[in-house]
Design an enzyme around this catalytic site. Sequence first.
Site, short mmCIF file in Angstrom:
data_model
loop_
_atom_site.label_atom_id
_atom_site.label_comp_id
_atom_site.label_asym_id
_atom_site.label_seq_id
_atom_site.Cartn_x
_atom_site.Cartn_y
_atom_site.Cartn_z
N CYS A 148 1.31 16.26 -13.75
CA CYS A 148 1.56 15.33 -14.85
C CYS A 148 2.02 13.98 -14.29
CB CYS A 148 2.59 15.91 -15.80
SG CYS A 148 2.06 17.44 -16.60
N SER A 181 0.46 12.58 -18.67
CA SER A 181 0.83 13.28 -19.89
C SER A 181 2.32 13.58 -19.85
CB SER A 181 0.04 14.59 -19.99
OG SER A 181 0.46 15.39 -21.06
N ASN A 182 3.00 13.43 -21.02
CA ASN A 182 4.44 13.68 -21.03
C ASN A 182 4.88 14.22 -22.39
OD1 ASN A 182 7.42 12.19 -21.53
ND2 ASN A 182 7.17 13.24 -19.58
N HIS A 196 3.55 12.44 -26.04
CA HIS A 196 3.34 13.26 -27.23
C HIS A 196 4.57 14.05 -27.65
CE1 HIS A 196 1.94 15.49 -23.60
NE2 HIS A 196 2.68 16.45 -24.12
N ARG A 246 0.82 -1.22 0.00
CA ARG A 246 0.00 0.00 0.00
C ARG A 246 0.85 1.27 0.00
NH1 ARG A 246 -3.88 -2.35 4.86
NH2 ARG A 246 -4.74 -4.10 3.67
#
Length: 286
Positions: free
Chosen positions: A161, A186-187, A226, A141
Amino acid sequence: MTKADTIFKENITKIMEEGVWSEQARPKYKDGTTANSKYITGSFAEYDLSKGEFPITTLRPIAIKSAIKEVFWIYQDQTNSLDVLEDKYNVHYWNDWEVEGVPANNGDKRSIGQRYGAVVKKHDIINRLLAQLEANPWNRRNVISLWDYEAFEETAGLQPCAFQTMFDVRRVGEDVYLDATLTQRSNDMLVAHHINAMQYVALQMMIAKHFGWKIGKFFYFINNLHIYDNQFEQAEELLKRQPSDCQPRLVLNVPDETNFFDIKPEDFELVDYDPVKPQLKFDLAI
């Protein structure tokens, strides 16, 4: 060619050849135009740090020192104050994400909103994590989550992010290893990929040192990977470059069982790092 270089080139190629175009994109360039991108989903990489596999490319220089300082700002100082980031660490790139009129959680005037370090402080995340690992290293955990809907509603600000990190402990013979899994929504592949990965490798190393454990494996999952539409020339240049022969490693030069909060940015050293030059220029999407 390092494992990181191989993965980097494979990801660039996949995005350029198979990626789809963003729609209703939020980010903007400095001139106010929409920052569209080509992207793929569900990117995953695995590095065995104990065997010298580190997630940093040699195809261009990576600003590792300022990246690691950001980790200290979030997880040691536990603040969203831009003043702390500038005055203590001389890091300025977060200024583009300042939320005007929202004071920092330490009383400073300038902040990024209730994000990152403010969320760590709010939930006492690091102390809870360390106490949990101390009580039972093999529990399942050990999770850091910066995704706080209440904070998002409280103030504006860039939503995190790299938002979740999980830790697991393994015993192999007489040695105890700490593994980490970073999840990122997101990167920006060309600019931030290796910065984000190495930041959380540094955090993994700090926690391992706190307990006197060895660093194990680092797993990296990105939901949306992206390349922005103003970076395609740089992407082609990176694909043409031949990586250097070096095998870079991040070293934390403190004794085992050094308290997490006593470790300093200058205790880290990136060795055997000789990236290909010149550096490439990127206009960031904000």
